[in-house]
Structures are given as C-alpha cells and as structure tokens.
Scaffold this motif. Structure first.
Motif, PDB file in Angstrom:
ATOM      1  N   SER A 263      -5.684  -8.187 -11.502  1.00 27.35           N
ATOM      2  CA  SER A 263      -6.376  -7.113 -10.805  1.00 27.35           C
ATOM      3  C   SER A 263      -7.764  -6.878 -11.394  1.00 27.35           C
ATOM      4  O   SER A 263      -8.731  -6.652 -10.664  1.00 27.35           O
ATOM      5  CB  SER A 263      -5.542  -5.826 -10.878  1.00 27.35           C
TER       6      SER A 263
ATOM      7  N   GLN B  45     -11.511  -4.148  -5.024  1.00 25.64           N
ATOM      8  CA  GLN B  45     -10.724  -5.305  -4.585  1.00 25.64           C
ATOM      9  C   GLN B  45     -11.329  -5.837  -3.296  1.00 25.64           C
ATOM     10  O   GLN B  45     -11.805  -5.067  -2.461  1.00 25.64           O
ATOM     11  CB  GLN B  45      -9.264  -4.911  -4.374  1.00 25.64           C
TER      12      GLN B  45
ATOM     13  N   ARG C 236       2.702  -2.224  -7.277  1.00 26.73           N
ATOM     14  CA  ARG C 236       1.371  -2.793  -7.010  1.00 26.73           C
ATOM     15  C   ARG C 236       0.310  -1.676  -6.982  1.00 26.73           C
ATOM     16  O   ARG C 236      -0.786  -1.824  -7.519  1.00 26.73           O
ATOM     17  CB  ARG C 236       1.376  -3.548  -5.686  1.00 26.73           C
TER      18      ARG C 236
ATOM     19  N   GLN D 198     -10.773  -8.987 -10.249  1.00 31.62           N
ATOM     20  CA  GLN D 198     -11.427  -8.679  -8.986  1.00 31.62           C
ATOM     21  C   GLN D 198     -12.597  -7.708  -9.157  1.00 31.62           C
ATOM     22  O   GLN D 198     -13.327  -7.452  -8.205  1.00 31.62           O
ATOM     23  CB  GLN D 198     -10.411  -8.063  -8.008  1.00 31.62           C
TER      24      GLN D 198
ATOM     25  N   ARG E 169      -5.742  -0.420 -13.386  1.00 28.25           N
ATOM     26  CA  ARG E 169      -7.056  -1.077 -13.367  1.00 28.25           C
ATOM     27  C   ARG E 169      -8.175  -0.041 -13.363  1.00 28.25           C
ATOM     28  O   ARG E 169      -9.168  -0.169 -14.076  1.00 28.25           O
ATOM     29  CB  ARG E 169      -7.153  -1.962 -12.131  1.00 28.25           C
TER      30      ARG E 169
ATOM     31  N   GLY F 234      -2.966  -0.923  -9.553  1.00 30.21           N
ATOM     32  CA  GLY F 234      -4.316  -0.551  -9.139  1.00 30.21           C
ATOM     33  C   GLY F 234      -4.816   0.682  -9.885  1.00 30.21           C
ATOM     34  O   GLY F 234      -5.984   0.762 -10.278  1.00 30.21           O
TER      35      GLY F 234
END
Length: 385
Positions: free
Chosen positions: A144, A72, A281, A147, A288, A285
C-alpha cells in the motif's frame, strides 16, 4: 474552491505524445497529466491578480494550483491512437497539508522500513489458518505504501521489535526496542521504522460456530453473529533517535463467511474475497495514512555513508528523489559525554553539500571545505528542511 470531504475517488484522463517509440515514457507522462487533472478536480486553489495603470488594465494573471495527492491509483483504460497514448485512471485523492507541502522536504520520498507485527493471541489465528499474519500484514502495508509518492518503503517483516508483546510500547520505550529500532534503521539506511502489535483477530461470538445441526441452521440463514475483530496498534519510529513520532490503534470488524474447517491464510485471494478481508483492506489503508501523515511534516534526512576530502557520499539516491544540483545541509551527530546512551543531538556544521552524481541507492556531492576541518564523519546526517 475546496472539497467538503478529506478524501475522494476521482476519475481523470491524460494523454502524451509517443516520441521515438518510447511508450513507457509516454505512459508516465500521460499518468502524470491524469493525476494533475484529478488533483485539480478534487482540490483547486484559484489566484488572480490584475494591474491597473491610469484606469487601464495592463496585466492580468490567473493561477490554478492544487496540493492534493493520490493515496491509491487504479488504471481503468489505456489506448493508443497513432502517436498519442491516452490513459484513464481512478485516483483516491486526499487534501494537501499546505503547511507541510510547501516545505522543500515535501519533494523527496522518505525511506521507511516496515518491520514485523507481533500477534498478541496466537490461538486466535486458528480459524482460517491466519498464522502468517505477523509477516503478511506488514507485507500488505508495504504494498500500500508503494502506491504513495511521499514514501520509499522497504519490507522487513521477518524482523520483530517487541519481545514482550503484552507490554508493547505506548510513549515510554523499553531500551531494547529503542536499540533494535536504531540498529534496524542504520542497517536498512532508512529514516523511519514502522512496527505494530495485532491485538485481536478473534471471533465476536465463538458460539456462532458451533457444530450442532441447530447452530448450522442458524448460521446458514444469517441469524448468528459471525463477525470477527481486527484490532492493530501501529507505531512509527524515528530511525535517528528511536523515539515514537506517532502511534494509533485501528479497529474494524467484518463477517467471517468461510467454513470453520477451511484454511485460507492471511492475504490469500480467498481471504480478500471475504467481508472480513474487505474490512481489513480498509484498515490497511488507514495504517498507510497513519504513516504518511506522521512523516509529512518531518524533514528529509539521510546518513552520510562516506567522506573523502571534499567529497561526501549519502545513503540515499534517485529512489528518494535526489537529483544532481540538489543541496543538503550537513549536521554532526554527537552524544553528551555524561549520557552516552542518550538520544543523539544534531550539530549544524553551517555547510551545504551540492549533489553531483546520483545512483538508485546512493549519491555523492562536494562541499567547500575539507571534511576533516568540519570533523565530518560516517553516520553524520544530511538534511533537507
């Protein structure tokens, strides 16, 4: 030199000269320079070699490299001084996988479709009006994945793979899920399909949200347990066979510090401001990372969309990182006659295609022999290992 942790936020800067007034290109160059700096700060390998002749040093070389990648990136500042653009960013760096990043396929972005996530207990969405979670969660995962540098994601949250959510797959797939996965992958021209099941978004202690005066007082002074579960199973499917290549369960909790009667919806600005939203959140992550790590060592594969004599068209283009001059190996797909519904096999044609022209969504190239001699057809496969 190696880091003691597998991931870390690193601040780095880069600069580039603005040529012919092209600020966008300079910004991209400055960003790439900053990412290289961040990668070297986080994980650098130093190799040196010296050559001696008759006791005299005749040649000395020093190479510094990194296989780290940014999960990120946040731009902290950007300013221009004359024809120089300077940029400072904050990058969430992760250690590279030398076994996978050394492969040729590591330089290409693999196409991934993010399908809808099924909610196991819809009644749990009542608090906060999170009924939209089945579509909003995959949309957040898609954002996500945007990125990252290893994935070309597509958001199709309206499409569901599971009919019986309670029996959603582990390693043994119901035929309808395999069929849906294959159809979806072919329709979207993707190599992988991601889907999931939201197992739990319920309150840890529903009694903490009582409406009596005592309940409100206890809750007001922070003595009640207002935490909420977020448990999700995520599945990564191979789009050419329909089989699962990875599956994980991710579970977090966070305080639900919004009034019981307030409707915020999943993914709203008010939702992300809560402690629970912040925990979710972080879970996204992790989701991802499951996707990117699952496909890291997989080859880059794309379907052949059309053949015309010695010209071959591919269902992937510049968005996947394909460039003119690239070469891909071509494979026939076939099924055993006694098992027409089995997973397809790949048969090497011992032929390479050289890319001549690239468009954003497709590319074309040439082969040495006529496609009819190889029995090469639409829906066969091009591969970079």
């Amino acid at each position: 030199m190696a880091p003691t942790v597998s991931a870390q936020w690193v601040q780095a800067g880069g600069q580039a000269v603005i040529r012919h007034g092209d600020v966008d290109k300079a910004r991209e160059e400055a960003r790439n320079a900053a990412l290289r700096d961040a990668a070297l700060q986080f994980e650098a390998q130093v190799d040196s070699s010296d050559t001696m002749e008759n006791g005299v040093l005749t040649k000395s070389s020093l190479t510094v490299a990194s296989q780290a990648s940014a999960r990120q990136v946040k731009v902290l500042s950007e300013h221009r001084e004359g024809d120089v653009l300077r940029l400072v960013l904050l990058a969430d760096m992760q250690a590279g996988n030398s076994r996978c990043t050394s492969s040729e396929a590591a330089g290409y972005r693999k196409r991934v479709a993010v399908a809808g996530f099924a909610l196991l207990h819809p009644a749990q969405a009542g608090m906060g009006a999170l009924d939209n979670i089945g579509r909003a969660l995959p949309a957040a995962l898609y954002q996500s994945l945007l990125q990252t540098n290893s994935v070309e994601p597509f958001s199709i949250g309206r499409r569901d793979l599971f009919q019986d959510v309670g029996d959603a797959p582990t390693r043994i797939e119901p035929d309808n899920v395999v069929d849906k996965t294959l159809r979806l992958a072919r329709e979207m021209n993707v190599q992988f399909v991601v889907a999931g099941v939201i197992r739990d978004i319920g309150l840890i202690d529903p009694n903490a949200w009582g409406t009596s005066i005592v309940d409100r007082m206890v809750r007001g002074v922070g003595l009640s347990n207002t935490r909420r579960h977020f448990v999700v199973d995520i599945f990564v499917y191979d789009g050419f066979s329909g089989s699962i290549i990875d599956e994980r369960q991710i579970a977090v909790t966070g305080k639900w510090n919004i009034d019981k009667t307030t409707d915020v919806g999943f993914g709203s600005a008010a939702f992300w401001r809560t402690d629970y939203g912040d925990a979710v959140r972080g879970a996204i992550g992790q989701m991802r990372d499951v996707v990117t790590q699952a496909i890291a060592c997989q080859p880059f594969m794309t379907r052949i969309s059309r053949v015309d004599n010695k010209t071959v068209y591919l269902a992937a283009g510049a968005g996947s990182g394909i460039r003119p001059g690239d070469t891909l190996k071509l494979y026939r797909t076939y099924h055993f006659q006694d098992s027409p519904d089995s997973m397809p096999e790949l048969q090497d044609t011992h032929t390479r295609m050289r890319v001549q022209q690239v468009n954003p969504e497709f590319s074309r190239g040439v082969i040495a022999r006529d496609a009819s001699q190889l029995n090469l057809q639409q829906d066969d496969v091009a591969v970079i290992w």
